[in-house]
Design an enzyme around this catalytic site. Structure first.
Site, PDB file in Angstrom:
ATOM      1  N   ASP A  13     -47.624 -11.289  18.460  1.00  0.00           N
ATOM      2  CA  ASP A  13     -47.214 -11.177  19.860  1.00  0.00           C
ATOM      3  C   ASP A  13     -46.421  -9.909  20.149  1.00  0.00           C
ATOM      4  OD1 ASP A  13     -48.408 -13.655  20.262  1.00  0.00           O
ATOM      5  OD2 ASP A  13     -46.548 -14.732  19.860  1.00  0.00           O
ATOM      6  N   LYS A  16     -50.114  -6.248  21.098  1.00  0.00           N
ATOM      7  CA  LYS A  16     -51.317  -5.571  20.602  1.00  0.00           C
ATOM      8  C   LYS A  16     -52.390  -5.475  21.674  1.00  0.00           C
ATOM      9  CE  LYS A  16     -51.507  -8.746  17.384  1.00  0.00           C
ATOM     10  NZ  LYS A  16     -50.233  -9.433  17.585  1.00  0.00           N
ATOM     11  N   GLY A  40     -53.520 -14.767  20.893  1.00  0.00           N
ATOM     12  CA  GLY A  40     -53.511 -14.703  22.355  1.00  0.00           C
ATOM     13  C   GLY A  40     -53.076 -13.302  22.723  1.00  0.00           C
ATOM     14  N   HIS A  41     -54.011 -12.482  23.164  1.00  0.00           N
ATOM     15  CA  HIS A  41     -53.720 -11.075  23.455  1.00  0.00           C
ATOM     16  C   HIS A  41     -53.781 -10.850  24.964  1.00  0.00           C
ATOM     17  CE1 HIS A  41     -54.998  -9.822  19.096  1.00  0.00           C
ATOM     18  NE2 HIS A  41     -54.033 -10.712  19.136  1.00  0.00           N
ATOM     19  N   GLN A 224     -52.342 -11.655  14.955  1.00  0.00           N
ATOM     20  CA  GLN A 224     -51.102 -12.050  14.271  1.00  0.00           C
ATOM     21  C   GLN A 224     -50.320 -10.782  13.895  1.00  0.00           C
ATOM     22  OE1 GLN A 224     -54.229 -13.896  12.989  1.00  0.00           O
ATOM     23  NE2 GLN A 224     -53.737 -14.879  14.893  1.00  0.00           N
TER      24      GLN A 224
HETATM   25  P1  GDP Z   1     -50.239  -9.762  21.357  1.00  0.00           P
HETATM   26  O1  GDP Z   1     -50.576 -11.097  20.800  1.00  0.00           O
HETATM   27  O2  GDP Z   1     -49.671  -8.838  20.323  1.00  0.00           O
HETATM   28  O3  GDP Z   1     -51.366  -9.125  22.110  1.00  0.00           O
HETATM   29  O4  GDP Z   1     -49.060  -9.997  22.408  1.00  0.00           O
HETATM   30  P2  GDP Z   1     -49.011 -11.174  23.523  1.00  0.00           P
HETATM   31  O5  GDP Z   1     -49.961 -10.860  24.599  1.00  0.00           O
HETATM   32  O6  GDP Z   1     -49.100 -12.502  22.883  1.00  0.00           O
HETATM   33  O7  GDP Z   1     -47.505 -11.050  23.999  1.00  0.00           O
HETATM   34  C1  GDP Z   1     -46.997  -9.887  24.517  1.00  0.00           C
HETATM   35  C2  GDP Z   1     -46.463 -10.174  25.928  1.00  0.00           C
HETATM   36  O8  GDP Z   1     -45.654  -9.099  26.343  1.00  0.00           O
HETATM   37  C3  GDP Z   1     -47.570 -10.268  26.966  1.00  0.00           C
HETATM   38  O9  GDP Z   1     -47.160 -11.130  27.981  1.00  0.00           O
HETATM   39  C4  GDP Z   1     -47.669  -8.849  27.492  1.00  0.00           C
HETATM   40  O10 GDP Z   1     -48.188  -8.782  28.800  1.00  0.00           O
HETATM   41  C5  GDP Z   1     -46.229  -8.447  27.465  1.00  0.00           C
HETATM   42  N1  GDP Z   1     -45.960  -7.016  27.266  1.00  0.00           N
HETATM   43  C6  GDP Z   1     -46.589  -6.148  26.432  1.00  0.00           C
HETATM   44  N2  GDP Z   1     -45.963  -4.958  26.455  1.00  0.00           N
HETATM   45  C7  GDP Z   1     -44.932  -5.079  27.327  1.00  0.00           C
HETATM   46  C8  GDP Z   1     -43.889  -4.205  27.756  1.00  0.00           C
HETATM   47  O11 GDP Z   1     -43.770  -3.074  27.331  1.00  0.00           O
HETATM   48  N3  GDP Z   1     -42.994  -4.711  28.657  1.00  0.00           N
HETATM   49  C9  GDP Z   1     -43.057  -5.990  29.125  1.00  0.00           C
HETATM   50  N4  GDP Z   1     -42.128  -6.382  29.993  1.00  0.00           N
HETATM   51  N5  GDP Z   1     -44.024  -6.831  28.744  1.00  0.00           N
HETATM   52  C10 GDP Z   1     -44.935  -6.388  27.842  1.00  0.00           C
HETATM   53  P1  IMO Z   2     -51.325 -12.985  18.103  1.00  0.00           P
HETATM   54  O1  IMO Z   2     -52.615 -12.363  17.650  1.00  0.00           O
HETATM   55  C1  IMO Z   2     -47.811 -15.306  16.966  1.00  0.00           C
HETATM   56  C2  IMO Z   2     -48.387 -18.373  13.890  1.00  0.00           C
HETATM   57  C3  IMO Z   2     -48.249 -19.830  14.255  1.00  0.00           C
HETATM   58  C4  IMO Z   2     -47.724 -20.395  12.954  1.00  0.00           C
HETATM   59  C5  IMO Z   2     -48.483 -19.574  11.902  1.00  0.00           C
HETATM   60  C6  IMO Z   2     -49.711 -20.265  11.353  1.00  0.00           C
HETATM   61  O2  IMO Z   2     -51.331 -13.422  19.506  1.00  0.00           O
HETATM   62  O3  IMO Z   2     -50.166 -12.121  17.742  1.00  0.00           O
HETATM   63  P2  IMO Z   2     -52.124 -20.725  12.368  1.00  0.00           P
HETATM   64  O4  IMO Z   2     -52.556 -21.508  13.581  1.00  0.00           O
HETATM   65  O5  IMO Z   2     -52.537 -19.305  12.412  1.00  0.00           O
HETATM   66  O6  IMO Z   2     -52.499 -21.370  11.073  1.00  0.00           O
HETATM   67  O7  IMO Z   2     -50.515 -20.766  12.414  1.00  0.00           O
HETATM   68  O8  IMO Z   2     -48.860 -18.380  12.557  1.00  0.00           O
HETATM   69  N1  IMO Z   2     -49.363 -17.604  14.704  1.00  0.00           N
HETATM   70  C7  IMO Z   2     -49.023 -16.677  15.606  1.00  0.00           C
HETATM   71  N2  IMO Z   2     -47.814 -16.300  16.058  1.00  0.00           N
HETATM   72  N3  IMO Z   2     -48.921 -14.685  17.412  1.00  0.00           N
HETATM   73  C8  IMO Z   2     -50.134 -15.032  16.944  1.00  0.00           C
HETATM   74  O9  IMO Z   2     -51.260 -14.356  17.244  1.00  0.00           O
HETATM   75  C9  IMO Z   2     -50.238 -16.101  16.033  1.00  0.00           C
HETATM   76  N4  IMO Z   2     -51.252 -16.705  15.410  1.00  0.00           N
HETATM   77  C10 IMO Z   2     -50.713 -17.617  14.581  1.00  0.00           C
HETATM   78  O10 IMO Z   2     -47.339 -20.000  15.323  1.00  0.00           O
HETATM   79  O11 IMO Z   2     -46.358 -20.083  12.804  1.00  0.00           O
HETATM   80 MG    MG Z   3     -50.185 -13.129  21.174  1.00  0.00          MG
END
Ligand code: GDP
Ligand code: IMO
Ligand code: MG
Length: 430
Positions: A13, A16, A40-41, A224
């Site tokens: 999270d 990416k 979840g991207h 991840q």
């Molecule tokens: P990922 O799994 O690495 O793609 O990240 P996620 O989408 O799960 O979580 C990142 C969250 O931060 C999302 O809600 C993005 O929209 C948000 N985000 C990403 N970069 C920034 C930033 O520079 N500032 C803010 N405020 N939000 C950001």
């Molecule tokens: P993105 O790509 C954050 C965490 C779960 C748990 C551990 C194992 O959005 O960054 P799993 O279901 O993969 O066997 O769970 O990994 N986890 C993540 N945490 N971002 C993710 O993906 C994750 N995918 C799995 O919360 O701790």
């Molecule tokens: Mg994510």
């Protein structure tokens, strides 16, 4: 023939999706190499938010080829649903998607086995996303998994499935007293998925290799993060795949020499979802403030993310494991307004100072963070697009991280939206 891997440097999270969406502009191919719909991207374009789980975050650009590699585990029902949601929102899915024939599938019994196993662990549970990811990789390694190509061959699929369902049903009944599955029902359901997905099945490695040989840019999207990597993360509190850059070769079927660079994605603070050690976690009002301001709730499960300060010890480990040549710092804007920003530069472990990331989670659990303090900034960095426009202390914070990690910041994200980004160094030349 540049191939750039974008991988998470923390516990996922990191943002990416946002960066891959930006970088995809100049790439021909965007490919996922591991994980599944536990990812979840998030990509925000103007005011429209897309959350991608299995489909690479390049899909929102026209004319990009999105590849789901052999290292990914696919729940076909979820993939089809994701495709349908995108199509309904005006994103075409057709010749722009290739799914590796060798990718393993998540089956209904994988989810059931995971749920039963986690419930038995009590307080020691991993806190998985409950998507069946672990059990699907278990079957892959045990050489009894069902792959994309298998569901395109009904007689072979029926036989494999029969054996697997029987085994899973026995395990569910004997170990957990849980109900089993009807192989005929699962067979019919998955044949339906096969009909829908057949046209996308292909040889992912070959497609990527050809593009690289033609001199096209290839963007490789990690899911991840390094600290969740099966080998290099905080085992056993990890996911079941090779999330760090090394996984890109085996998860796509391309040689290591084809990869030009790995870029780490680092959130300006740290978050973690699920169980496991987290030395810089803030269990106080400040942690709550970061969660609120950063919207730190899982993009996949909606669970609140644990929040804490940046941790140079674990990041140094990530830089080494991935061989990061640069990093993107995200969510800098969430730190706006703080008087002081703390950064962990060492751990106190059993009475001794260490700067090494411990190999085992039990030792990491005993680590107490040793902090250095940097001055915060009062100005807003939200939406800033030029390095010169950042407050001086924000620039000092970025420079300090660069110095500590020994690599430069390529990009700094200052908001959710696609254009809320400072690009210091382009990874793909126009
Ligand atoms: P990922 O799994 O690495 O793609 O990240 P996620 O989408 O799960 O979580 C990142 C969250 O931060 C999302 O809600 C993005 O929209 C948000 N985000 C990403 N970069 C920034 C930033 O520079 N500032 C803010 N405020 N939000 C950001
Ligand atoms: P993105 O790509 C954050 C965490 C779960 C748990 C551990 C194992 O959005 O960054 P799993 O279901 O993969 O066997 O769970 O990994 N986890 C993540 N945490 N971002 C993710 O993906 C994750 N995918 C799995 O919360 O701790
Ligand atoms: Mg994510």
């Amino acid at each position: 023939m540049p191939a750039l891997v974008v991988a998470g440097a923390q516990w996922g999270d990191e943002g990416k999706g946002k960066l891959v969406d930006y970088l995809a502009m100049r790439a021909r191919i965007v490919a996922r190499y591991q994980g599944g719909h536990n990812a979840g991207h998030t990509v925000v374009i103007n005011d429209e938010k897309f959350i991608l789980h299995l489909i690479p975050s390049g899909i929102l650009h026209e004319g990009k080829l999105c590849v789901i590699g052999n290292g990914v585990v696919i729940d076909p029902a979820c993939l089809i649903e994701e495709m349908d949601v995108l199509i309904a929102r005006g994103v075409p899915i057709g010749d722009n998607l290739v799914i590796s024939q060798n990718a393993h599938l998540i089956m209904p019994y994988h989810m059931a086995l995971e749920a039963a196993g986690e419930s038995l662990m009590g307080a020691k549970k991993i806190g998985t996303t409950g998507r069946g990811i672990g059990p699907a990789y278990v079957d892959k390694m045990a050489r009894c998994g069902i792959r994309m190509a298998d569901i395109l061959n009904p007689p072979l699929f029926r036989e494999r499935l029969r054996v697997n369902v029987e085994k899973a049903n026995r395990l569910l009944a004997c170990l957990y007293g849980a109900p089993g599955f009807d192989p005929d029902e699962v067979f019919d359901r998955y044949l339906g998925y096969a009909k829908r997905l057949e046209r996308y099945a292909g040889n992912a490695g070959e497609v990527i290799d050809r593009a690289l040989r033609e001199g096209q840019n290839v963007l490789i999207e990690g899911a991840q993060g390094t600290l969740l990597d099966i080998d290099h993360g905080t085992y056993p509190y990890v996911t079941s795949s090779s999330a760090s850059a090394g996984g890109a070769c085996t998860g796509l079927g391309i040689g290591p020499a084809m990869i030009t660079k790995a870029m780490g994605v680092i959130k300006a603070y740290t978050t973690r979802v699920g169980g496991g050690p987290f030395p810089t976690e803030l269990d106080d009002e400040l942690g709550e403030q970061l969660r609120r301001r950063g919207g730190e709730y899982g993009a996949t499960t909606g669970r609140p993310r644990r929040c804490g300060w940046l941790d140079i010890v674990s990041l140094t480990h990530s830089v080494r494991v991935n061989g990061f040549g640069g990093f993107a710092l995200t969510k800098l804007d969430i730190l706006d307004g703080l008087d002081v920003i703390k950064v962990c530069t060492a751990y106190m472990l059993d009475g001794k100072i260490t700067r090494e990331f411990p190999a085992d989670a039990a030792a990491l659990e005993r680590c107490r963070p040793v902090y250095e303090e940097l001055a915060g900034w009062k100005e807003s960095t939200a939406g800033v697009r030029r390095w010169e426009d950042l407050p001086e202390n924000a620039r000092i914070y970025v420079g300090w991280i660069e110095e500590r990690l020994g690599i430069g910041a390529d990009m700094i994200a200052t908001g959710q939206r696609r254009d809320e980004l400072i690009v210091k160094r382009e990874n793909f030349q126009p």
